[in-house]
Design an enzyme around this catalytic site. Structure first.
Site, PDB file in Angstrom:
ATOM      1  N   SER A  97      15.693  21.880 -15.702  1.00 42.05           N
ATOM      2  CA  SER A  97      14.519  22.702 -15.937  1.00 42.05           C
ATOM      3  C   SER A  97      14.961  24.020 -16.548  1.00 42.05           C
ATOM      4  O   SER A  97      16.039  24.524 -16.238  1.00 42.05           O
ATOM      5  CB  SER A  97      13.804  22.955 -14.604  1.00 42.05           C
ATOM      6  OG  SER A  97      13.070  24.160 -14.669  1.00 42.05           O
TER       7      SER A  97
ATOM      8  N   ASN B 204      15.655  16.140 -13.275  1.00 42.59           N
ATOM      9  CA  ASN B 204      14.426  15.367 -13.442  1.00 42.59           C
ATOM     10  C   ASN B 204      14.690  13.993 -14.074  1.00 42.59           C
ATOM     11  O   ASN B 204      15.480  13.893 -15.017  1.00 42.59           O
ATOM     12  CB  ASN B 204      13.447  16.138 -14.332  1.00 42.59           C
ATOM     13  CG  ASN B 204      13.052  17.474 -13.731  1.00 42.59           C
ATOM     14  OD1 ASN B 204      12.904  17.587 -12.507  1.00 42.59           O
ATOM     15  ND2 ASN B 204      12.911  18.484 -14.565  1.00 42.59           N
TER      16      ASN B 204
ATOM     17  N   GLU C 159      10.365   8.732 -16.711  1.00 39.31           N
ATOM     18  CA  GLU C 159       8.994   9.225 -16.904  1.00 39.31           C
ATOM     19  C   GLU C 159       8.501   8.900 -18.312  1.00 39.31           C
ATOM     20  O   GLU C 159       7.350   8.524 -18.529  1.00 39.31           O
ATOM     21  CB  GLU C 159       8.931  10.733 -16.681  1.00 39.31           C
ATOM     22  CG  GLU C 159       9.176  11.147 -15.238  1.00 39.31           C
ATOM     23  CD  GLU C 159       9.389  12.655 -15.120  1.00 39.31           C
ATOM     24  OE1 GLU C 159       8.403  13.396 -15.237  1.00 39.31           O
ATOM     25  OE2 GLU C 159      10.542  13.080 -14.921  1.00 39.31           O
TER      26      GLU C 159
ATOM     27  N   TYR D  25      -8.247 -11.608 -46.965  1.00 37.78           N
ATOM     28  CA  TYR D  25      -7.586 -10.303 -46.864  1.00 37.78           C
ATOM     29  C   TYR D  25      -8.597  -9.165 -46.927  1.00 37.78           C
ATOM     30  O   TYR D  25      -9.571  -9.206 -47.682  1.00 37.78           O
ATOM     31  CB  TYR D  25      -6.545 -10.132 -47.993  1.00 37.78           C
ATOM     32  CG  TYR D  25      -5.862  -8.770 -47.915  1.00 37.78           C
ATOM     33  CD1 TYR D  25      -4.768  -8.591 -47.074  1.00 37.78           C
ATOM     34  CD2 TYR D  25      -6.338  -7.668 -48.628  1.00 37.78           C
ATOM     35  CE1 TYR D  25      -4.157  -7.342 -46.959  1.00 37.78           C
ATOM     36  CE2 TYR D  25      -5.742  -6.422 -48.523  1.00 37.78           C
ATOM     37  CZ  TYR D  25      -4.648  -6.264 -47.684  1.00 37.78           C
ATOM     38  OH  TYR D  25      -4.058  -5.035 -47.567  1.00 37.78           O
TER      39      TYR D  25
ATOM     40  N   GLN E  59      -3.831  -3.224 -43.592  1.00 39.26           N
ATOM     41  CA  GLN E  59      -2.733  -2.274 -43.781  1.00 39.26           C
ATOM     42  C   GLN E  59      -2.479  -1.463 -42.512  1.00 39.26           C
ATOM     43  O   GLN E  59      -1.379  -0.956 -42.304  1.00 39.26           O
ATOM     44  CB  GLN E  59      -3.073  -1.347 -44.966  1.00 39.26           C
ATOM     45  CG  GLN E  59      -1.938  -0.434 -45.367  1.00 39.26           C
ATOM     46  CD  GLN E  59      -2.166   0.138 -46.756  1.00 39.26           C
ATOM     47  OE1 GLN E  59      -2.041  -0.575 -47.739  1.00 39.26           O
ATOM     48  NE2 GLN E  59      -2.513   1.400 -46.838  1.00 39.26           N
TER      49      GLN E  59
ATOM     50  N   LYS F 184      16.875  21.894 -10.599  1.00 31.95           N
ATOM     51  CA  LYS F 184      16.179  20.658 -10.946  1.00 31.95           C
ATOM     52  C   LYS F 184      17.036  19.622 -11.641  1.00 31.95           C
ATOM     53  O   LYS F 184      17.876  19.934 -12.475  1.00 31.95           O
ATOM     54  CB  LYS F 184      14.969  20.968 -11.841  1.00 31.95           C
ATOM     55  CG  LYS F 184      13.796  21.602 -11.139  1.00 31.95           C
ATOM     56  CD  LYS F 184      13.176  20.766 -10.038  1.00 31.95           C
ATOM     57  CE  LYS F 184      12.275  19.685 -10.490  1.00 31.95           C
ATOM     58  NZ  LYS F 184      11.037  19.947 -11.095  1.00 31.95           N
TER      59      LYS F 184
ATOM     60  N   HIS G  74       0.835  -1.225   0.000  1.00 31.57           N
ATOM     61  CA  HIS G  74       0.000   0.000   0.000  1.00 31.57           C
ATOM     62  C   HIS G  74       0.861   1.264   0.000  1.00 31.57           C
ATOM     63  O   HIS G  74       0.418   2.316   0.474  1.00 31.57           O
ATOM     64  CB  HIS G  74      -0.950   0.026   1.207  1.00 31.57           C
ATOM     65  CG  HIS G  74      -1.694  -1.253   1.417  1.00 31.57           C
ATOM     66  ND1 HIS G  74      -2.932  -1.505   0.881  1.00 31.57           N
ATOM     67  CD2 HIS G  74      -1.342  -2.385   2.086  1.00 31.57           C
ATOM     68  CE1 HIS G  74      -3.331  -2.720   1.223  1.00 31.57           C
ATOM     69  NE2 HIS G  74      -2.383  -3.279   1.959  1.00 31.57           N
TER      70      HIS G  74
ATOM     71  N   LYS H 187       0.566  -2.171 -39.460  1.00 35.80           N
ATOM     72  CA  LYS H 187       2.018  -1.981 -39.498  1.00 35.80           C
ATOM     73  C   LYS H 187       2.558  -0.896 -38.582  1.00 35.80           C
ATOM     74  O   LYS H 187       3.547  -1.103 -37.867  1.00 35.80           O
ATOM     75  CB  LYS H 187       2.463  -1.695 -40.930  1.00 35.80           C
ATOM     76  CG  LYS H 187       2.344  -2.914 -41.794  1.00 35.80           C
ATOM     77  CD  LYS H 187       2.524  -2.610 -43.250  1.00 35.80           C
ATOM     78  CE  LYS H 187       1.931  -3.726 -44.070  1.00 35.80           C
ATOM     79  NZ  LYS H 187       0.468  -3.937 -43.825  1.00 35.80           N
TER      80      LYS H 187
HETATM   81  N1  ARG Z   1      -0.121  -2.426 -48.586  1.00 37.40           N
HETATM   82  C1  ARG Z   1      -0.969  -3.570 -48.436  1.00 37.40           C
HETATM   83  C2  ARG Z   1      -1.069  -3.946 -46.952  1.00 37.40           C
HETATM   84  O1  ARG Z   1      -0.295  -3.467 -46.229  1.00 37.40           O
HETATM   85  C3  ARG Z   1      -0.400  -4.738 -49.183  1.00 37.40           C
HETATM   86  C4  ARG Z   1      -1.419  -5.744 -49.600  1.00 37.40           C
HETATM   87  C5  ARG Z   1      -2.376  -5.164 -50.565  1.00 37.40           C
HETATM   88  N2  ARG Z   1      -3.282  -6.164 -51.068  1.00 37.40           N
HETATM   89  C6  ARG Z   1      -4.407  -5.841 -51.698  1.00 37.40           C
HETATM   90  N3  ARG Z   1      -5.149  -6.817 -52.090  1.00 37.40           N
HETATM   91  N4  ARG Z   1      -4.742  -4.590 -51.900  1.00 37.40           N
HETATM   92  O2  ARG Z   1      -1.910  -4.710 -46.532  1.00 37.40           O
END
Ligand code: ARG
Length: 459
Positions: free
Chosen positions: A277, A285, A290, A317, A322, A283, A156, A325
């Site tokens: 600071s 920090n 953080e 798909y 997309q 200071k 605690h 990523k």
């Molecule tokens: N840039 C696309 C992605 O990241 C690649 C695949 C695209 N495929 C499609 N059928 N349009 O997913």
């Protein structure tokens, strides 16, 4: 310029719509992987006789030329070419002309992008694992230097019982060990080749998926082509393991931030990991700690972002993928840098052992010692607890600690208390006497260090 998929389209492209649909601004991070994937694919096409050896040689040479230019920083990518796959393929056309068009036989960008991501993440996982291991080594070294450093243990966020600072560090060592295990176990599910699943249904060409998988160093191939192109579990697992890792780092950072404060003064971080600071000259920090705590938020966000992208998607798909990523790249960058910073920060920090010890001597964190002492003398623990509780409240009123109560007063309460009580009340001894397995006793902490070292050696 015409799109690689432009055949069935009459309408004009609009730049701003192209920009919305493009992923090149972020998926160019996978340029190397994309070329490796193509090299393996073309080798397989020749191996199976789908294209001629001569064509394959030309395509391979072209891809290697593109790779050289990439490494020399000579390639610029365009939004018109949408993504890394079509940008690279366009460069291949520039290198070798029409024969470049044979590369995409029996392949789709759907299995291509999945392959790139598996390759990228497999590499990343190895780097993550190495960095966690480095940090674990730092933790063990620091723990070894602090076996006998006594600090307040908290529950605690209140002083609970004195502990060894070495053990406190080893608690994080154990969390990080589990993190490393989780990343290691996830390799199995990342080390799979989707290549050859094509758009979704496989292909009529006599491809050899195992051949290209082996070329790329994958341990296995996906067994189902629909799953191969639409699985993003391996990324989710990475994001989820990263979220847990960051939660651990963030808890540690929170403690470092507290410990650096004027109120605690338990540790001091080096200047490298601190900032000043612009207005308050005094200071120093703990900004880096953080920031790691703060960046935990984006890593959680990346996990929730992708879980949400995935939840309603029909097989196979969808362009939604997309969106998988940026969160993955951002998470990788965040955890890799955070691990470097943690290792450096802990390795170089100064531990104010005397402050830590002092802080266990001006409190009642030895109350359990007294209760245990009484219980050892035959007083039932609940009764002992009650007696000590009363002494604590009395001590608070009188402004004195348990070790300051004179022996006569103790004996007036119960004659079982003898002069040896004072050594039991000493915080160093309170730590030393905790011999139970996994406890904070110095012998136990040394045992934990031994185990950690053996574990690190075996890895
Ligand atoms: N840039 C696309 C992605 O990241 C690649 C695949 C695209 N495929 C499609 N059928 N349009 O997913």
């Amino acid at each position: 310029m015409a799109k690689l998929w432009g055949g069935r389209f009459d309408g004009k492209n609009e730049g701003w719509i192209d920009a919305f649909g493009a992923s090149i601004n972020f998926d160019q991070k996978m340029a190397q992987q994309d070329i490796f994937g193509s090299l393996a694919h073309v080798k397989m096409l020749a191996h199976t006789g789908i294209i001629s050896q001569t064509d394959a040689e030309q395509i391979t040479a072209g891809l290697l030329a593109v790779k050289d230019k990439l490494e020399a920083g000579q390639l610029t990518f365009t939004v018109e070419n949408e993504d890394i796959h079509m940008n690279i393929e366009t460069y291949l056309h520039q290198e070798i002309g029409a024969v470049a068009g044979k590369l995409h036989t029996a392949r789709s960008r759907n299995d291509q992008v999945a392959t790139d991501m598996h390759l990228y993440l497999k590499d990343t996982l190895h780097t993550v694992i190495d960095k966690i291991q480095t940090f674990r080594n730092v933790l063990v070294d620091k723990a070894e230097a602090n076996v006998y450093t006594v600090m307040p243990g908290y529950t605690h966020l209140q002083h609970a019982q004195p502990i060894s600072f070495g053990q406190h560090l080893l608690a994080y060592y154990n969390m990080l060990t589990r993190d490393q295990e989780r990343f290691t176990e996830s390799i199995k599910r990342t080390d799979l080749s989707p290549l050859g699943a094509a758009a979704l249904a496989g292909t009529t060409f006599p491809i050899d998926r195992e051949f290209s998988a082996k070329e790329l160093g994958f341990a296995n191939v996906y067994t189902n082509s629909l799953d191969a192109v639409s699985d993003r579990d391996f990324i989710l697992e990475f994001l989820s393991n990263s979220a847990i890792l960051m939660m651990h780092l963030s808890r540690f950072c929170e403690e470092l931030i507290l410990w650096c404060s004027h109120e605690f003064q338990f540790v001091e971080l080096t200047d490298t990991f601190s900032t000043g600071s612009s207005i308050m000259p005094q200071k120093k920090n703990p900004d880096m700690a953080e920031l790691i705590r703060g960046k935990t938020g984006r890593v959680y966000g990346n996990l929730f972002g992708l879980l949400t992208v995935m939840k309603g998607l029909p097989l196979a798909y969808n362009k939604d993928f997309q969106e998988d990523k940026e969160g993955m790249f951002d998470t990788a960058e965040t955890i890799l840098t955070s691990l470097d910073i943690m290792a450096g920060m802990i390795h170089t920090m100064t531990v104010h052992k005397e402050h830590m010890l002092e802080s266990t001597e001006k409190d009642f964190s030895n109350a359990t010692e007294l209760a245990d002492y009484l219980a050892n003398k035959g007083i039932p623990f609940r009764e002992a607890h009650e007696i000590v509780g009363k002494l604590v409240i009395d001590g608070i009123h009188k402004g004195r600690y348990l070790q300051d109560i004179p022996l006569e007063e103790y004996q007036a309460i119960t004659p079982v208390i003898e002069a040896d009580v004072y050594e039991k009340l000493d915080s160093f001894n309170a730590v030393k006497n905790r011999h139970s397995l996994g406890g904070t006793g110095f012998d136990q902490v040394k045992h934990q260090i031994q185990l950690a070292k053996e574990q690190l050696e075996q890895e």
